[in-house]
Motif scaffolding. Sequence first.
Motif, PDB file in Angstrom:
ATOM      1  N   ALA A  65      41.412 106.063  79.721  1.00 51.33           N
ATOM      2  CA  ALA A  65      42.644 105.960  80.518  1.00 51.33           C
ATOM      3  C   ALA A  65      43.853 106.423  79.715  1.00 51.33           C
ATOM      4  O   ALA A  65      44.673 107.219  80.191  1.00 51.33           O
ATOM      5  N   LEU A  66      43.966 105.917  78.483  1.00 54.54           N
ATOM      6  CA  LEU A  66      45.128 106.252  77.660  1.00 54.54           C
ATOM      7  C   LEU A  66      45.117 107.715  77.236  1.00 54.54           C
ATOM      8  O   LEU A  66      46.173 108.351  77.131  1.00 54.54           O
ATOM      9  N   THR A  67      43.936 108.263  77.001  1.00 55.01           N
ATOM     10  CA  THR A  67      43.825 109.647  76.534  1.00 55.01           C
ATOM     11  C   THR A  67      44.002 110.654  77.662  1.00 55.01           C
ATOM     12  O   THR A  67      44.606 111.716  77.477  1.00 55.01           O
ATOM     13  N   SER A  68      43.494 110.335  78.851  1.00 50.47           N
ATOM     14  CA  SER A  68      43.547 111.276  79.973  1.00 50.47           C
ATOM     15  C   SER A  68      44.792 111.132  80.826  1.00 50.47           C
ATOM     16  O   SER A  68      45.193 112.080  81.505  1.00 50.47           O
ATOM     17  N   GLY A  69      45.396 109.942  80.832  1.00 52.43           N
ATOM     18  CA  GLY A  69      46.535 109.689  81.702  1.00 52.43           C
ATOM     19  C   GLY A  69      46.159 109.295  83.117  1.00 52.43           C
ATOM     20  O   GLY A  69      47.031 109.127  83.978  1.00 52.43           O
ATOM     21  N   VAL A  70      44.868 109.105  83.374  1.00 55.82           N
ATOM     22  CA  VAL A  70      44.417 108.635  84.690  1.00 55.82           C
ATOM     23  C   VAL A  70      44.465 107.115  84.714  1.00 55.82           C
ATOM     24  O   VAL A  70      44.069 106.459  83.755  1.00 55.82           O
ATOM     25  N   ASN A  71      44.978 106.540  85.797  1.00 58.77           N
ATOM     26  CA  ASN A  71      44.959 105.085  85.953  1.00 58.77           C
ATOM     27  C   ASN A  71      43.524 104.637  86.199  1.00 58.77           C
ATOM     28  O   ASN A  71      42.858 105.169  87.086  1.00 58.77           O
TER      29      ASN A  71
END
Length: 327
Positions: A92-98
Amino acid sequence: MCLPHEHLSMTAIPLQVPAQADEKHLEDVPFALDTLWWIQHNPYSHKPNLSLDDRDAILAEMKFFKEKGGKTIVENTTNGLCRDVKFVKDIALTSGVNITAGTGYYVATSHPPDMAHRTVEDLTIEMTSEIVTGVKGTDVKCGHIGEIGCSWPLEAAEKKVLQATAHTQEATGAPVIIHPGRDSAAPAEIIRILAEAGGDISRTVMSHLDRTLHTKEAILEYASLGSYCEYDLFGVELSHYQLQSSLDMVNDAQRIQRIKWLIEAGFEDRILIAHDVHTKHRLMKYGGHGYSHILMNILPKMLDRGISQETIKKITETNPQRWLTFK
């Protein structure tokens, strides 16, 4: 845009099906162009396929999903499927997807050895803590309950988990998502148990209707009970369903037709769609459709089949937002 039923890291070992005697040598073959013919037809017999554990492939797909307009993934790996919330947080933190993580337990065959000695109260305390305080050893607080695994017939331990699910929902206001047993009677039985235990059926998702309810009458009768109706095997186009060979699995065109039945009957506020990616062969790296298949291929087809953009937005955005909101 939200996919309400996916997996990013899990093991499908509880679903393993032994290969035919003359195909045993294929259970461990590497992924390759000359082995995909067997893997795609026997996904639950190919041992490497049962571990969804390729971080680089998952991260690449999440970035691709975001580029294509995806926003949120509901990660449904629960206890019994080797849940790894630290991995989910990293992605989540690396991709920016919730990404939301789930609390609870999968089917009885994957339960821990001491489950028979755990009470409904014990399970309620555990699940409530993972939502309110966080998963033990992490700072990750679960955003939903599920997927809660049910077999057919329902096992006593699974009924206990369902009752704890209802109590946890009542205590926290969390949304619930269910994996029903592979029988047309399973969804209604689960709804009855949840309702009797105090669960909010209007905030509960019944997954896998693709392989569970098979006639228009059965689908509409179930929808009248008030839960969200989820078609979450998009991308599975093979009629052969290894986990239930007596069933001819529907394809994406048939899934869209069943969704149209629900829309025409007035249930468009209760529809959700996803892929339920849980094995490697469904990832793009391994020759599969990937997490962006709905965005790239299904939504345009839904428009072509007469479903309005307004209704598509409701199914992919508004309905998931309403379901995921704590109350």
